[in-house]
Design a protein around this motif. Sequence first.
Motif, PDB file in Angstrom:
ATOM      1  N   VAL A 163     -27.238  56.538 -71.376  1.00 47.54           N
ATOM      2  CA  VAL A 163     -26.215  57.037 -69.814  1.00 47.54           C
ATOM      3  C   VAL A 163     -25.583  57.530 -69.648  1.00 47.54           C
ATOM      4  N   LEU A 164     -24.376  58.596 -70.768  1.00 52.85           N
ATOM      5  CA  LEU A 164     -23.769  59.324 -71.048  1.00 52.85           C
ATOM      6  C   LEU A 164     -24.241  60.817 -70.372  1.00 52.85           C
ATOM      7  N   LYS A 165     -25.772  60.520 -70.859  1.00 54.68           N
ATOM      8  CA  LYS A 165     -26.296  62.179 -70.638  1.00 54.68           C
ATOM      9  C   LYS A 165     -26.777  61.765 -68.382  1.00 54.68           C
ATOM     10  N   LYS A 166     -26.630  60.526 -68.497  1.00 57.85           N
ATOM     11  CA  LYS A 166     -27.262  60.922 -66.600  1.00 57.85           C
ATOM     12  C   LYS A 166     -26.329  60.265 -65.978  1.00 57.85           C
ATOM     13  N   TYR A 167     -25.230  59.940 -66.291  1.00 57.37           N
ATOM     14  CA  TYR A 167     -23.827  59.086 -65.882  1.00 57.37           C
ATOM     15  C   TYR A 167     -24.762  60.088 -64.149  1.00 57.37           C
ATOM     16  N   GLY A 168     -24.251  61.547 -63.817  1.00 56.53           N
ATOM     17  CA  GLY A 168     -23.740  61.356 -62.618  1.00 56.53           C
ATOM     18  C   GLY A 168     -25.368  61.118 -62.126  1.00 56.53           C
ATOM     19  N   TYR A 169     -25.868  60.975 -62.562  1.00 59.34           N
ATOM     20  CA  TYR A 169     -27.581  61.143 -61.920  1.00 59.34           C
ATOM     21  C   TYR A 169     -27.254  59.167 -60.821  1.00 59.34           C
ATOM     22  N   PHE A 170     -27.072  58.470 -62.375  1.00 61.12           N
ATOM     23  CA  PHE A 170     -26.274  56.827 -61.750  1.00 61.12           C
ATOM     24  C   PHE A 170     -25.634  57.270 -60.747  1.00 61.12           C
ATOM     25  N   LYS A 171     -24.724  57.230 -61.706  1.00 65.50           N
ATOM     26  CA  LYS A 171     -23.444  57.824 -59.858  1.00 65.50           C
ATOM     27  C   LYS A 171     -23.638  58.144 -58.407  1.00 65.50           C
ATOM     28  N   ARG A 172     -24.311  59.035 -58.708  1.00 61.86           N
ATOM     29  CA  ARG A 172     -25.118  59.446 -57.112  1.00 61.86           C
ATOM     30  C   ARG A 172     -25.813  58.114 -56.891  1.00 61.86           C
ATOM     31  N   GLN A 173     -26.865  57.541 -57.095  1.00 68.90           N
ATOM     32  CA  GLN A 173     -27.249  56.420 -57.433  1.00 68.90           C
ATOM     33  C   GLN A 173     -26.802  55.281 -56.624  1.00 68.90           C
ATOM     34  N   PHE A 174     -25.685  55.280 -56.998  1.00 64.23           N
ATOM     35  CA  PHE A 174     -24.479  53.862 -57.177  1.00 64.23           C
ATOM     36  C   PHE A 174     -23.900  53.986 -55.598  1.00 64.23           C
ATOM     37  N   ASP A 175     -23.460  55.732 -55.512  1.00 61.55           N
ATOM     38  CA  ASP A 175     -22.998  55.866 -53.716  1.00 61.55           C
ATOM     39  C   ASP A 175     -24.376  55.808 -52.767  1.00 61.55           C
ATOM     40  N   GLN A 176     -25.173  55.972 -53.340  1.00 63.98           N
ATOM     41  CA  GLN A 176     -26.624  55.675 -52.129  1.00 63.98           C
ATOM     42  C   GLN A 176     -26.992  54.668 -51.895  1.00 63.98           C
ATOM     43  N   MET A 177     -26.617  54.216 -52.695  1.00 60.83           N
ATOM     44  CA  MET A 177     -27.216  52.436 -52.882  1.00 60.83           C
ATOM     45  C   MET A 177     -26.187  52.013 -51.903  1.00 60.83           C
ATOM     46  N   LEU A 178     -24.722  51.873 -51.945  1.00 58.54           N
ATOM     47  CA  LEU A 178     -23.808  51.548 -51.217  1.00 58.54           C
ATOM     48  C   LEU A 178     -23.370  52.383 -50.035  1.00 58.54           C
ATOM     49  N   ALA A 179     -24.232  53.428 -49.823  1.00 59.64           N
ATOM     50  CA  ALA A 179     -24.167  53.799 -48.262  1.00 59.64           C
ATOM     51  C   ALA A 179     -25.594  53.227 -47.714  1.00 59.64           C
ATOM     52  N   ASP A 180     -26.474  53.170 -48.370  1.00 59.51           N
ATOM     53  CA  ASP A 180     -27.406  52.822 -47.938  1.00 59.51           C
ATOM     54  C   ASP A 180     -27.625  50.850 -47.473  1.00 59.51           C
ATOM     55  N   ILE A 181     -26.683  49.814 -48.349  1.00 57.67           N
ATOM     56  CA  ILE A 181     -26.507  48.913 -47.874  1.00 57.67           C
ATOM     57  C   ILE A 181     -25.271  48.711 -46.476  1.00 57.67           C
ATOM     58  N   GLU A 182     -24.557  49.497 -47.170  1.00 55.59           N
ATOM     59  CA  GLU A 182     -23.483  50.086 -45.197  1.00 55.59           C
ATOM     60  C   GLU A 182     -24.581  50.282 -44.271  1.00 55.59           C
ATOM     61  N   ARG A 183     -25.727  50.731 -44.160  1.00 56.33           N
ATOM     62  CA  ARG A 183     -26.762  51.143 -43.079  1.00 56.33           C
ATOM     63  C   ARG A 183     -27.573  50.493 -42.683  1.00 56.33           C
ATOM     64  N   VAL A 184     -27.892  49.762 -43.692  1.00 59.27           N
ATOM     65  CA  VAL A 184     -28.871  48.656 -43.228  1.00 59.27           C
ATOM     66  C   VAL A 184     -28.507  47.450 -42.893  1.00 59.27           C
ATOM     67  N   SER A 185     -27.241  47.081 -43.573  1.00 58.79           N
ATOM     68  CA  SER A 185     -26.468  45.833 -43.069  1.00 58.79           C
ATOM     69  C   SER A 185     -27.175  44.839 -43.601  1.00 58.79           C
ATOM     70  N   PRO A 186     -28.018  44.480 -44.699  1.00 57.95           N
ATOM     71  CA  PRO A 186     -28.604  43.490 -44.734  1.00 57.95           C
ATOM     72  C   PRO A 186     -28.383  42.012 -44.272  1.00 57.95           C
TER      73      PRO A 186
ATOM     74  N   ALA B 231     -15.174  44.060 -53.685  1.00 58.35           N
ATOM     75  CA  ALA B 231     -14.830  44.669 -52.991  1.00 58.35           C
ATOM     76  C   ALA B 231     -13.878  45.323 -51.625  1.00 58.35           C
ATOM     77  N   ARG B 232     -15.736  46.110 -51.565  1.00 58.15           N
ATOM     78  CA  ARG B 232     -15.550  46.017 -49.630  1.00 58.15           C
ATOM     79  C   ARG B 232     -15.541  45.637 -48.733  1.00 58.15           C
ATOM     80  N   GLY B 233     -15.778  43.892 -49.281  1.00 59.50           N
ATOM     81  CA  GLY B 233     -15.764  42.924 -48.123  1.00 59.50           C
ATOM     82  C   GLY B 233     -16.759  43.516 -47.431  1.00 59.50           C
ATOM     83  N   ALA B 234     -18.123  43.656 -48.417  1.00 56.84           N
ATOM     84  CA  ALA B 234     -19.171  43.268 -47.991  1.00 56.84           C
ATOM     85  C   ALA B 234     -19.590  41.817 -47.000  1.00 56.84           C
ATOM     86  N   ARG B 235     -20.577  42.314 -45.941  1.00 53.28           N
ATOM     87  CA  ARG B 235     -20.665  40.732 -45.872  1.00 53.28           C
ATOM     88  C   ARG B 235     -21.772  40.309 -45.948  1.00 53.28           C
ATOM     89  N   ALA B 236     -23.343  40.806 -46.146  1.00 50.34           N
ATOM     90  CA  ALA B 236     -24.483  39.948 -47.333  1.00 50.34           C
ATOM     91  C   ALA B 236     -23.427  39.181 -48.171  1.00 50.34           C
TER      92      ALA B 236
END
Length: 154
Positions: A62-85, A106-111
């Motif tokens: 996890v520590l070795k790939k932290y940057g990768y997982f942080k980018r994926q996490f942020d991208q998924m949050l952005a995708d969820i906001e964009r898609v509005s599932p 925490a972000r108040g997602a409506r999904a």
Amino acid sequence: MKLYFVAGEASGDARGAELLRALRAREPGLEFFGAGGREMQVLAGGDFLDWADEAVVGLWDVLKKYGYFKRQFDQMLADIERVSPDAVVLIDYPGFNLRLAKELRARGARAKIIYYISPQVWAWNRGRIPKMARWLDLMLCIFPFEQRSTKNPA
């Protein structure tokens, strides 16, 4: 109806693919988005990230790939906001998916936030139960010993 799925490893991809097949058979008009593995990507189509090969085991990985997982996490949050599932379906992978559920809440997602194949709270870390009750709208369990509870542990 739009559904956003997140599965982080091969077993979650396999269970997620089963779920997508069953949902598509029942409701052909559903739109699938999210991140999982090759099986889910094939069923979902275009807007679906194949990332399950990046699964890690243990703190060092996890520590070795932290940057990768942080980018994926942020991208998924952005995708969820964009898609509005209508719902976000989190499949297993509790280290990542519970953090994602917490941040969505925490972000108040409506999904609706749905967890499929619950983390093994019955075997370890029962202290997560009240937190999960705050972050999740529904927990779908697959094992017969994961009994239904009408009590809110929060």
